[in-house]
Design a protein around this motif. Structure first.
Motif, PDB file in Angstrom:
ATOM      1  N   GLY A  91      -1.198  28.213  -6.577  1.00 12.33           N
ATOM      2  CA  GLY A  91      -2.516  28.683  -6.169  1.00 12.33           C
ATOM      3  C   GLY A  91      -2.588  30.177  -6.339  1.00 12.33           C
ATOM      4  O   GLY A  91      -1.971  30.717  -7.265  1.00 12.33           O
ATOM      5  N   PHE A  92      -3.278  30.840  -5.401  1.00 10.35           N
ATOM      6  CA  PHE A  92      -3.376  32.294  -5.544  1.00 10.35           C
ATOM      7  C   PHE A  92      -3.557  32.945  -4.182  1.00 10.35           C
ATOM      8  O   PHE A  92      -4.188  32.382  -3.280  1.00 10.35           O
ATOM      9  CB  PHE A  92      -4.540  32.674  -6.453  1.00 10.35           C
ATOM     10  CG  PHE A  92      -5.859  32.105  -6.001  1.00 10.35           C
ATOM     11  CD1 PHE A  92      -6.655  32.791  -5.077  1.00 10.35           C
ATOM     12  CD2 PHE A  92      -6.301  30.888  -6.494  1.00 10.35           C
ATOM     13  CE1 PHE A  92      -7.859  32.279  -4.674  1.00 10.35           C
ATOM     14  CE2 PHE A  92      -7.517  30.372  -6.068  1.00 10.35           C
ATOM     15  CZ  PHE A  92      -8.293  31.056  -5.166  1.00 10.35           C
ATOM     16  N   THR A  93      -2.973  34.078  -4.038  1.00 10.77           N
ATOM     17  CA  THR A  93      -3.231  35.008  -2.937  1.00 10.77           C
ATOM     18  C   THR A  93      -2.941  36.396  -3.456  1.00 10.77           C
ATOM     19  O   THR A  93      -2.349  36.558  -4.525  1.00 10.77           O
ATOM     20  CB  THR A  93      -2.325  34.760  -1.710  1.00 10.77           C
ATOM     21  OG1 THR A  93      -0.973  35.043  -2.082  1.00 10.77           O
ATOM     22  CG2 THR A  93      -2.449  33.342  -1.194  1.00 10.77           C
ATOM     23  N   THR A 104       2.964  36.233   1.507  1.00 11.98           N
ATOM     24  CA  THR A 104       2.455  35.280   0.528  1.00 11.98           C
ATOM     25  C   THR A 104       2.862  35.689  -0.875  1.00 11.98           C
ATOM     26  O   THR A 104       3.204  36.842  -1.149  1.00 11.98           O
ATOM     27  CB  THR A 104       0.920  35.202   0.603  1.00 11.98           C
ATOM     28  OG1 THR A 104       0.382  36.498   0.286  1.00 11.98           O
ATOM     29  CG2 THR A 104       0.460  34.778   1.980  1.00 11.98           C
ATOM     30  N   GLN A 116       0.990  31.318  -5.537  1.00 14.71           N
ATOM     31  CA  GLN A 116       1.085  30.121  -4.698  1.00 14.71           C
ATOM     32  C   GLN A 116       0.059  30.167  -3.572  1.00 14.71           C
ATOM     33  O   GLN A 116      -0.293  31.243  -3.072  1.00 14.71           O
ATOM     34  CB  GLN A 116       2.495  30.021  -4.091  1.00 14.71           C
ATOM     35  CG  GLN A 116       3.570  29.676  -5.113  1.00 14.71           C
ATOM     36  CD  GLN A 116       4.930  29.588  -4.470  1.00 14.71           C
ATOM     37  OE1 GLN A 116       5.491  30.604  -4.058  1.00 14.71           O
ATOM     38  NE2 GLN A 116       5.455  28.371  -4.393  1.00 14.71           N
ATOM     39  N   SER A 117      -0.346  28.996  -3.233  1.00 12.61           N
ATOM     40  CA  SER A 117      -1.214  28.881  -2.064  1.00 12.61           C
ATOM     41  C   SER A 117      -0.356  28.945  -0.793  1.00 12.61           C
ATOM     42  O   SER A 117       0.867  29.097  -0.876  1.00 12.61           O
ATOM     43  CB  SER A 117      -1.988  27.556  -2.108  1.00 12.61           C
ATOM     44  OG  SER A 117      -1.082  26.466  -2.038  1.00 12.61           O
ATOM     45  N   ASN A 124      -2.045  24.107   1.266  1.00 14.58           N
ATOM     46  CA  ASN A 124      -2.524  24.567  -0.035  1.00 14.58           C
ATOM     47  C   ASN A 124      -3.858  25.309   0.045  1.00 14.58           C
ATOM     48  O   ASN A 124      -4.836  24.944  -0.587  1.00 14.58           O
ATOM     49  CB  ASN A 124      -2.628  23.392  -1.015  1.00 14.58           C
ATOM     50  CG  ASN A 124      -1.309  22.623  -1.109  1.00 14.58           C
ATOM     51  OD1 ASN A 124      -0.235  23.229  -1.074  1.00 14.58           O
ATOM     52  ND2 ASN A 124      -1.385  21.305  -1.193  1.00 14.58           N
ATOM     53  N   SER A 162      -5.741  28.690  -0.812  1.00 18.72           N
ATOM     54  CA  SER A 162      -5.652  29.890  -1.638  1.00 18.72           C
ATOM     55  C   SER A 162      -6.783  30.834  -1.283  1.00 18.72           C
ATOM     56  O   SER A 162      -7.911  30.398  -0.999  1.00 18.72           O
ATOM     57  CB  SER A 162      -5.750  29.513  -3.124  1.00 18.72           C
ATOM     58  OG  SER A 162      -4.626  28.771  -3.535  1.00 18.72           O
TER      59      SER A 162
END
Lengths: 317, 503
Positions: free
Chosen positions: B176-178, B207, B211-212, B266, B268
Motif C-alpha cells: 500500500g502506501f504511507t 510506517t 506498505q499499508s 491494510n 493506506s
C-alpha cells in the motif's frame, strides 16, 4: 343519631335589652318589644312571667307588645342523650340537628276575648300563625312547634334570638306564666367517610367543599374506634389538606369516618380525596367540573371547580 | 330599575380582571379586588374557568409529577416528565395519553431537572435545591452527570464518555502506501448520539512507504458505541515521548463501523490526507457534571450551576452538544456569589441570568472562552424556570422573552420593558415567596392570548392579553385547583397540561 334537649335557661329581654322592675306603669318607649310591666325572672329551669303588661309606645299600658326570652350560647342548656347539660360551644365535633320541636307551656288565667289572638314570634320577620286557642285555660296548655309548622327557624336562631309571645289585643286578665321553654329533637354527628382500598400512616387527604375553613379539627374513626386526629397542613374555604395520623395496628382497608370540629353544620357536602390526586391533567374547554384522580388505582372523581368568585372594586370608592 | 333619589346607578360593563396595586380603594370599578377561578371570554366577558380532566388514560397513570418539558420530536410533540416521591426522581417520556415510556432515568434526590431537546435527542440534567445562607440555591446533584435520552423509550445514559484504554497493536499491512516514518496512532469511539470520545489506546509505529498499516486489538467500547475511528499523527521527525503531545487526525477509511471487530487491516494514507483534526477531543469532558441550567445557543449546548461550581458556564462545540472543552469551552462571568439560574438565546445573543442579574455574551466565531461578558441589568434576573416558553415548542418566543423577576413579570427584548406586565397586580406579585421563585414556570399560549404562570403557592396566575400585551390592558386572574400545581406545558398546539403532586 341521638336526642337533645335545650332546657330553658332563658333570660328575659327586650329590644332595649334590659329588665324592668315591678311594676312600671305609663308610656314606654316606641319599641314594640319593650316590656313595661312587672316581670318575674325565675332562675330555675323554666320561666314564669307574672303580671305582665305590654306597651306599644303610645297607649298607656296595658296594650299590645312582645315579651322576648333568649339565652346565651355559653349557658349550659343543651343536654345530649340525657347527659348533663353543656353549652353550645361544648357540642361535639360534627353536631348537626336533624329535627327540632320548640314548645312552651302557657299558664294563667288569661282571656283574650272575641277577636283576640296571640302568637309566638321568633324574630321580627318570623312569627307563628295565630295560636289555636284564644283562651289559655287556667290549668295551662303546652304549645309545640316543629318545622315545617313554622317558617324555618333553626335551633341556633332560637338560642340566639329567643322567642317572644305577642298579643294583638290586650287580654282581659294579666296573670300568665310562660314555662318550660324547650327545644327538643334529634341530632347526628356530621362526618364524611370513605372506604379506601388501602390506607397508610401519614397518607395525604384532601377535602373539598365549601366553608371548610370553619373546621378546627378532624377526628378519624376506623372500624376499631377512634384512630387519632388528622394533622391539617393547609386550609382554605374550599380545600382542607391534612395527613393521616399514625395508624399503627389499624392500618388496612375499611371505612374511615372523618368527624369534624368547628361549625360543621354549614359545610356539607364534603368530598374526600384520599391519598393521591397527583397526576397529569389537561384543561378542557367547556368542562364544568374538575376530574381528579382518586388515587392511581381506583379511577377518578368529579369535583366542583373550587370557589369561583370576583370582588369588584368599590363603587364610587 | 328605578334609581333611588340622588343616586345614579353604576353600570359595570367592563371586566378587566384582578387588580392588586395600592390599597383596595385604588381598585378601579372595572377591575376586581380579588377573584378566583374565572377566565376571560373574548375581550369583555368572563366566566368560571374551564374544568380539568385527566391526561393519561392508561393503567397506572403517573403521579407525583413535579416537572414537565416539551420534547418536540420528528414524529410529533411529546413531553418529558419528572416524578418525585421524596426520595427518588424518575423521568418518563409521555408520548400520548396511552403511551408513556419509562422510567428512563431514576436518580435519588432528583427533585427537579433541566432539559433541552437537540436533534431528536433530549439532554437531561438532574438538580435540586440546596439551602445556602438561608436561601434556596439550585445546582446539579453531586456526582451526577448530564444524561442523554435518545427519544426512543430506551434508558437515558451518561452523556459524553471516556476514550478507549489499552494500546493499539500496529503492524505493516499488505502492499500500500504511507508517508514513511514515525507516527502516533490511536482510537476514537463514536457513540450513537454522535459523540466522539477522546483518543485512546495510543501507540506508536513507523510506517513504510510501500506498505499499508494494519491494526489489531482495537478496543471495543461500552454500550452505545457504534463505530471506532483510527486516528494518527502526521510523520514525526523527533519524537519527544509524549503520546498525547501530537496533533491527531482521523485517517480516511480508518473507521470500523461496529463495536465488535478487533482489527482493521491494510489502511493506506498519506500525511496530506490527514485533514480532520481529532486532537481537540483530548480536552473534552468525558463526564459532564450535572447542572441546574441547560440552554442552547448557536447550536451549542450550554450548562451551568453544577454542584461544585455555580458560576461557570460550560459551552459545547457547535453541533456537538456533548463535546465541551475543559480548556476553552468555559464562560466565566464575574462571580457575585449568586448562581447562574437560566440561559436563553435571543436574537443571536446568549443571556445568562442570575436571580438579580442579567448578562450577555455574543459568539465571536472563536472559542467560547474568548467571548466577552457584558452586563445587561444588575438588578433584574430570574429563576431556573422563570423564562416563558411558547406553545408546545418548548422554546422562547421569537422576538422577546417573558421573564419572572422579583420586580414583576416582564417583557425582555434585550432590555427589560417597564412598567412590567404585572403592573396591575404588583402587590400580589411582590407578596410571592421570593425564596421559592424556583417553582415559577411560565407558558405563553398566543392562540388563546394567555400566559399561565405557576406560582410558588402552587396555583396559577393567568394573564390574558386579548386586549393587548400592555401593562394597562393585561387582564389577570387567579386559578386554584383541588390539587397542587407544580408544572405546566402546552401539548398538541394549545392544550394546557398540568402536573401535580401531593405536596
Amino acid at each position: 343519631m341521638g336526642t337533645y334537649v335545650v332546657n330553658t335557661w332563658f333570660s328575659l329581654d327586650a329590644n332595649t335589652g334590659t329588665f324592668r322592675a315591678d311594676p312600671i306603669l305609663g308610656t314606654c318607649s316606641s319599641a314594640d318589644a319593650d316590656i313595661l310591666s312587672a316581670l318575674s325572672h325565675q332562675s330555675t329551669a323554666g320561666l314564669a312571667v307574672f303580671n305582665q303588661h305590654f306597651c306599644d309606645g303610645v297607649t298607656p299600658c296595658p296594650a299590645n307588645g312582645l315579651i322576648r326570652a333568649s339565652t346565651l350560647l355559653t349557658n349550659n342548656a343543651i343536654s345530649l342523650d340525657g347527659n348533663p347539660a353543656i353549652s353550645f360551644f361544648g357540642l361535639p365535633a360534627g353536631f348537626q340537628l336533624t329535627s327540632e320541636v320548640f314548645s312552651i307551656f302557657l299558664r294563667g288565667n288569661l282571656s283574650f276575648g272575641a277577636g283576640g289572638h296571640h302568637f309566638l314570634q321568633f324574630n321580627p320577620l318570623t312569627e307563628s300563625v295565630s295560636l289555636p286557642l284564644d283562651t289559655v285555660p287556667a290549668g295551662g296548655l303546652t304549645y309545640s312547634f316543629s318545622n315545617p309548622d313554622l317558617p324555618f327557624v333553626s335551633a341556633l336562631d332560637l338560642l340566639g334570638d329567643g322567642a317572644g309571645w305577642r298579643y294583638d289585643t290586650a287580654p282581659s286578665f294579666f296573670f300568665p306564666s310562660m314555662e318550660a321553654w324547650q327545644i327538643t329533637g334529634s341530632y347526628v354527628i356530621i362526618s364524611a367517610s370513605i372506604t379506601p382500598s388501602s390506607v397508610s400512616s401519614h397518607t395525604p387527604v384532601t377535602l373539598t367543599g365549601s366553608s371548610l375553613d370553619t373546621i378546627t379539627g378532624i377526628t378519624i374513626v376506623g372500624s376499631g374506634g377512634a384512630i387519632g386526629s388528622g394533622i391539617i397542613t393547609s386550609i382554605t374555604p374550599t380545600t382542607v389538606k391534612f395527613t393521616m395520623p399514625s395508624l399503627g395496628l389499624a392500618t388496612g382497608a375499611g371505612m374511615l369516618v372523618f368527624e369534624f370540629s368547628g361549625f360543621a353544620p354549614f359545610m356539607l357536602p364534603i368530598t374526600i380525596i384520599l391519598a393521591d390526586p397527583s397526576g397529569l391533567y389537561e384543561l378542557i374547554p367547556g368542562k364544568t367540573a374538575d376530574t381528579l384522580y382518586v388515587d392511581h388505582s381506583t379511577g377518578t372523581m368529579d369535583v366542583a371547580i373550587p370557589n369561583p368568585f370576583i370582588k369588584t372594586g368599590f363603587i364610587n370608592g | 330599575m328605578l334609581p333611588l333619589r340622588d343616586h345614579s346607578p353604576t353600570v359595570l360593563d367592563e371586566f378587566n380582571g384582578f387588580w392588586s396595586r395600592g390599597d383596595d380603594e385604588n381598585c378601579p370599578p372595572d377591575h376586581w379586588r380579588d377573584c378566583n377561578n374565572v377566565q376571560f371570554i373574548g375581550t369583555n366577558k368572563f366566566g368560571t374557568r374551564d374544568g380539568i380532566g385527566i391526561s393519561q388514560t392508561l393503567t397506572g397513570p403517573l403521579g407525583n409529577i413535579v416537572r414537565t418539558y416539551n420534547f418536540p420530536q420528528p414524529t410529533g410533540n411529546t413531553v418529558i416528565i419528572l416524578t418525585y416521591d421524596g426520595v427518588n426522581g424518575k423521568i418518563y417520556h409521555y408520548v400520548n395519553p396511552t403511551t408513556v415510556f419509562g422510567p428512563l432515568l431514576t436518580v435519588a434526590g432528583m427533585s427537579d431537572f433541566a432539559f433541552v431537546p437537540y436533534a431528536g435527542r433530549g439532554y437531561i440534567s438532574p438538580f435540586t435545591s440546596f439551602v445556602v445562607n438561608g436561601l434556596n440555591v439550585e445546582k446539579g446533584l453531586s456526582g451526577q452527570p448530564l444524561y442523554v435520552y435518545k427519544g426512543d423509550g430506551t434508558a437515558a445514559f451518561s452523556a459524553a464518555g471516556a476514550g478507549p484504554g489499552g494500546a493499539l497493536t500496529i503492524a505493516n499491512g499488505a502492499a500500500g502506501f504511507t508517508d514513511a516514518g514515525f507516527k502516533v496512532f490511536g482510537v476514537v469511539f463514536e457513540f450513537d448520539t454522535g459523540y466522539l470520545s477522546p483518543p485512546g489506546a495510543l501507540n506508536t509505529f513507523t510506517t513504510s512507504a510501500s506498505q499499508s498499516v494494519s491494526f489489531g486489538t482495537v478496543p471495543t467500547g461500552p454500550l452505545h458505541v457504534i463505530a471506532r475511528h483510527i486516528v494518527a499523527s502526521k510523520t514525526i521527525n523527533t519524537y519527544n515521548g509524549n503520546l498525547q503531545g501530537y496533533q491527531l487526525f482521523f485517517i480516511p477509511n480508518g473507521t470500523i463501523n461496529d463495536n465488535t471487530s478487533l482489527f482493521l487491516n491494510n489502511v493506506s494514507f498519506y500525511d496530506a490526507g490527514l485533514l480532520e483534526d481529532a486532537s481537540h477531543l483530548f480536552d473534552n469532558f468525558t463526564t459532564i457534571p450535572a447542572g441546574a441550567v441547560l440552554g442552547l445557543y448557536h447550536n451549542r449546548l450550554c450548562l451551568a450551576s453544577t454542584f461544585d461550581d455555580t458560576n461557570t458556564i460550560f459551552v459545547s462545540t457547535a453541533g456537538e452538544p456533548e463535546a465541551i472543552s475543559q480548556v476553552d469551552g468555559l464562560l466565566e462571568p464575574q462571580n457575585d456569589g449568586n448562581p447562574i439560574t437560566n440561559l436563553q438565546e435571543l436574537r443571536d445573543v446568549l443571556y445568562p441570568f442570575r436571580r438579580t442579574k442579567t448578562i450577555s455574551y455574543v459568539d465571536n466565531g472563536d472559542v467560547p472562552s474568548s467571548w466577552i461578558p457584558v452586563p445587561v441589568d444588575n438588578a433584574l434576573g430570574t429563576s431556573v424556570h422563570g423564562v416563558g416558553t411558547v406553545l408546545d415548542s418548548g422554546s422562547t418566543n421569537v422576538d422577546q422573552l417573558l421573564i419572572a423577576t422579583y420586580e414583576g413579570f416582564m417583557l425582555f427584548n434585550g432590555r427589560y420593558m417597564t412598567p412590567e406586565l404585572s403592573w396591575k397586580v404588583d402587590n400580589f406579585w411582590r407578596g410571592l415567596d421570593q425564596n421559592n421563585f424556583r417553582k415559577i414556570q411560565i407558558v405563553n399560549n398566543p392562540i388563546e392570548k394567555e400566559f399561565y404562570i405557576v406560582l410558588p403557592t402552587q396555583n396559577l396566575l393567568v394573564g390574558n392579553y386579548a386586549n393587548g400585551m400592555d401593562p394597562k390592558t393585561m387582564r389577570w386572574s387567579k386559578w386554584s385547583f383541588s390539587m397542587s400545581v407544580n408544572t405546566i406545558a402546552i401539548f398538541n398546539i394549545n392544550t394546557l397540561i398540568i402536573g401535580s403532586d401531593n405536596s
